[in-house]
Design a protein around this motif. Structure first.
Motif, PDB file in Angstrom:
ATOM      1  N   UNK A  81      40.169  40.798  37.759  1.00 36.90           N
ATOM      2  CA  UNK A  81      41.367  40.734  38.592  1.00 36.90           C
ATOM      3  C   UNK A  81      41.364  41.820  39.661  1.00 36.90           C
ATOM      4  N   UNK A  82      41.639  41.400  40.895  1.00 37.30           N
ATOM      5  CA  UNK A  82      41.731  42.266  42.075  1.00 37.30           C
ATOM      6  C   UNK A  82      40.391  42.763  42.597  1.00 37.30           C
ATOM      7  N   UNK A  83      39.270  42.273  42.048  1.00 46.69           N
ATOM      8  CA  UNK A  83      38.004  42.455  42.752  1.00 46.69           C
ATOM      9  C   UNK A  83      38.118  41.703  44.078  1.00 46.69           C
ATOM     10  N   UNK A 105      33.757  45.506  43.681  1.00 44.15           N
ATOM     11  CA  UNK A 105      33.763  45.157  42.262  1.00 44.15           C
ATOM     12  C   UNK A 105      33.119  46.280  41.472  1.00 44.15           C
ATOM     13  N   UNK A 106      33.722  46.611  40.340  1.00 47.82           N
ATOM     14  CA  UNK A 106      33.148  47.632  39.459  1.00 47.82           C
ATOM     15  C   UNK A 106      32.157  47.026  38.480  1.00 47.82           C
ATOM     16  N   UNK A 107      32.068  45.699  38.463  1.00 50.61           N
ATOM     17  CA  UNK A 107      31.258  45.045  37.437  1.00 50.61           C
ATOM     18  C   UNK A 107      30.059  44.273  37.970  1.00 50.61           C
ATOM     19  N   UNK A 125      45.190  35.573  48.456  1.00 52.28           N
ATOM     20  CA  UNK A 125      45.262  36.375  49.676  1.00 52.28           C
ATOM     21  C   UNK A 125      45.898  37.733  49.413  1.00 52.28           C
ATOM     22  N   UNK A 126      46.687  37.821  48.343  1.00 53.08           N
ATOM     23  CA  UNK A 126      47.380  39.063  48.033  1.00 53.08           C
ATOM     24  C   UNK A 126      46.841  39.674  46.743  1.00 53.08           C
ATOM     25  N   UNK A 127      46.844  40.995  46.705  1.00 57.57           N
ATOM     26  CA  UNK A 127      46.439  41.701  45.499  1.00 57.57           C
ATOM     27  C   UNK A 127      47.482  41.464  44.411  1.00 57.57           C
ATOM     28  N   UNK A 128      47.032  41.246  43.192  1.00 54.67           N
ATOM     29  CA  UNK A 128      47.950  40.934  42.105  1.00 54.67           C
ATOM     30  C   UNK A 128      48.502  42.205  41.474  1.00 54.67           C
TER      31      UNK A 128
END
Length: 514
Positions: A81-83, A105-107, A125-128
Motif C-alpha cells: 500500500x502506497x508504493x 517501493x521498499x520491497x 491517484x491519491x495516497x491512502x
C-alpha cells in the motif's frame, strides 16, 4: 521474567468447554459444509488511466510480474500500500494488467526485471490513509523475548500498554554456511503480518506438518513432558526425512505468521513467526529443548532465522493479531520508565511498576480448543475456545479435537539485564549474538545503541547496531521507516531505570590467576 505458578485447566473445566460446543458424530462431521465468499476487486477502467501518470498502490502484497500474463511463474515481487508506480503502457483491453515503472517501493527494485506489470485494479491517484493496527509486536532478538502492545493513540507521545511477553528462539549464531557464517541469524527491521497459516510446512517440505489434513491423530508424536524423560520424548520428534536422513517433525508448530516484505533483497529474508515441536501442555519446555538438543537450523533458506514461540503462545497471537499487524525486530538493551522497588534483606518485598501493579504475578488466561479444521489453510481456524463455542463449531473427540487447555501468559513487563556470566546460547544473557565482549573494561565500546523501555513499548535514543562494527552479525532490512530511523510513535526520551549489567568474571577475561 516474572515467575508464576503454571496451572493447567482441570479436566472438569475442559469437559465444560467441550460440552458447550456441539458434539456430533463423525458421519455428521464429514457432511458439514464450509461456505466462503470471495470478494472480487472492482478497479478503475483503463480508459480512466493515463500513460505517464503516477499512481499509488491500494493493496498490500500486489504481485509484480515480468510478463503480460496472469499465469505462470512470472512473479518477481510484491508491492505494498502506497508504493508508487508510473504507467508506461496500458496494453489492450483483453488483459487486466498494465506495464509500469516503479517509482518508490521498499520491497521491489525498479530494475528487478526488464519489464514490469501489475493489475490495473489497485491503482489510486491519491495516497491512502491506512489505519494503524490496534496492536503491534516488538521482538527483541538480543533478549529472545516477544512482546505485544496495545497502541496508545490518546496523544502523540503516550506510552503503550503491554499485553503479553513470552520467550522465543531466534536464528542460531552457531550455525551458518560456507558462503555466509551469518546465514541463519534473524534480521532486524519492520514488517507486517501478511498471512496466518495453520499447520504450515516449508516450501521444500524439509519439515513435516505438525498435523496434515486427514492424518491419523494417533501418529502425532506424544507430548515431550509425558513420561519420565523429556529428552527421550523429544527424540521422538526426530523422524525419517525420506532422503536417508532425519528431520524435525512439526518444526513450524500449530500456526505460522508470514510477513511482508518477505524477500531477501528488501524484505525480512522469509523469516516468519511460528510455533514449534511439542503439544500445548508442554508449555515452554519445547522452547528450552530447541535451544540445545534440537537444532534451530533450517536447511530451507526461506525459513532460516525464523522466530519460534511455544505453541500456546503462537496460537494465542493468531487469535487476536490480524493480517496487517506491525512487527518490529530490534537488538536492544532493555529498561523501564517506572521503577520496581525491592526491599528487605531476609525476606524480600517487591513493589511492582505502578502502571502494572495489578498484573504482577497475575497472569492472563486464555482457553483454547485446537481442532483439525482449517489445516494447511491460509487464515485456518483459530484455536480460541470462545470463538469455537460462539460459532457452534463441532468438536468431536478422536476425530477433529487435537487438544484443549489453558494458557497463562505474562502481562507484567520485565526488563532483561545484560548478564555476561551466562552463555549466549542460554537465552538469558541479553546479548544473543554477543555483539559486545562482556568485559567491564570494554563497557565504553558497546555496540548497543539506546534502550527499549519494555513497560512503554518505546525506544529511547535507539538505532540498530551497526553491521560493519559487528562484523556482519547484524542485518537490517524491511520497510523503509525503520531502517535508519524510528517511527514517531515508537520513539521517546528522558530518564529511565536500566537493570545492572553483570560482566564476565575476571578469570573469564583471561586476567585471573596471575
Amino acid at each position: 521474567m516474572t515467575k508464576f505458578k503454571s496451572r493447567r485447566l482441570c479436566s472438569a473445566v475442559l469437559s465444560v468447554l467441550i460440552a458447550t460446543s456441539p458434539v456430533i458424530s463423525q458421519a455428521q462431521a464429514q457432511s458439514v459444509q464450509t461456505q466462503s465468499a470471495n470478494a472480487a476487486a472492482v478497479g478503475t477502467e483503463k480508459s480512466q488511466l493515463k500513460v505517464g501518470q503516477r499512481y499509488f498502490i491500494s493493496a498490500d502484497n500486489l504481485n509484480v510480474r515480468s510478463s503480460n500474463a496472469t499465469s505462470g511463474n512470472n512473479i518477481v515481487g510484491k508491492l505494498n500500500t502506497n508504493d508508487e508506480v508510473e504507467i508506461y503502457d496500458l496494453l489492450n483491453e483483453a488483459t487486466p494488467l498494465v506495464q509500469v515503472k516503479i517509482i518508490k517501493s521498499a520491497t521491489v527494485k525498479a530494475d528487478v526485471a526488464p519489464e514490469l506489470f501489475v493489475s490495473k485494479d489497485y491503482l489510486s491517484e491519491k495516497q491512502l490513509l491506512t489505519a494503524a493496527s490496534k496492536y503491534f509486536v516488538v521482538q527483541n532478538v538480543a533478549t529472545e523475548i516477544t512482546r505485544v502492545y496495545e497502541r496508545c493513540t490518546e496523544t502523540p507521545s503516550c506510552p503503550h500498554k503491554l499485553v503479553l511477553e513470552t520467550e522465543m528462539v531466534v536464528g542460531r549464531p552457531e550455525e551458518g554456511t560456507k558462503q555466509d557464517p551469518h546465514a541463519f541469524k534473524t534480521w532486524l527491521g519492520h514488517a507486517k503480518i501478511s498471512e496466518w497459516i495453520k499447520f504450515y510446512q516449508d516450501g521444500q517440505a524439509h519439515y513435516p506438518h505438525w498435523y496434515r489434513a486427514g492424518q491419523d491423530l494417533k501418529t502425532i508424536p506424544k507430548a515431550i513432558t509425558d513420561g519420565v524423560s523429556k529428552l527421550v520424548n523429544s527424540r521422538k520428534w526426530m523422524v525419517d526425512d525420506g532422503r536417508g536422513g532425519t528431520t524435525i517433525y512439526g518444526a513450524f508448530g500449530w500456526y505460522a505468521a508470514k510477513v511482508s516484505p518477505a524477500d531477501e533483497i528488501n524484505g525480512m529474508n522469509y523469516q516468519w513467526l511460528h510455533g514449534t515441536i511439542g503439544w500445548g501442555r508442554d508449555g515452554s519446555e519445547s522452547i528450552e529443548l530447541t535451544r540445545g538438543f534440537l537444532m534451530n537450523l533450517f536447511s530451507n533458506p526461506g525459513s532460516a532465522g525464523c522466530t519460534r514461540l511455544e505453541n500456546r503462545a503462537i496460537a494465542y497471537l493468531r487469535s487476536f493479531l490480524p493480517v496487517g499487524t506491525d512487527i518490529y525486530r530490534i537488538y536492544a538493551r532493555e529498561s523501564t520508565r517506572e521503577k520496581e522497588v525491592i526491599s528487605g534483606f531476609f525476606k524480600k518485598k517487591v513493589t511492582p511498576l505502578p502502571r502494572y501493579a495489578d498484573k504482577y504475578e497475575n497472569p492472563g488466561n486464555w482457553n483454547y480448543i485446537l481442532l483439525t479444521d482449517g489445516a494447511q489453510q491460509s487464515g485456518g481456524l483459530t484455536a480460541d475456545a470462545k470463538t469455537i463455542i460462539d460459532k457452534a463449531i463441532p468438536v468431536v473427540t478422536n476425530y477433529n479435537l487435537i487438544e484443549a487447555g489453558n494458557y497463562q501468559y505474562d502481562q507484567y513487563p520485565n526488563a532483561t539485564a545484560l548478564n555476561y556470566t551466562r552463555t549466549a546460547a542460554s537465552g538469558r544473557s541479553g546479548d544473543r549474538y554477543r555483539i559486545d565482549s562482556g568485559k567491564k573494561e570494554d563497557a565504553g565500546k558497546t555496540n548497543f545503541r539506546g534502550y527499549f523501555l519494555v513497560d512503554e513499548g518505546r525506544l529511547l535514543d535507539y538505532s540498530h547496531p551497526d553491521s560493519q562494527s559487528t562484523k556482519g552479525v547484524i542485518k537490517v532490512s524491511g520497510l523503509a521507516d525503520f531502517r535508519n530511523s524510528v517511527p514517531e510513535f515508537l520513539a521517546t526520551t528522558g530518564a529511565h531505570n536500566p537493570p545492572e549489567i553483570q560482566y564476565q568474571a575476571e578469570q573469564e577475561n583471561g586476567v585471573g590467576g596471575r
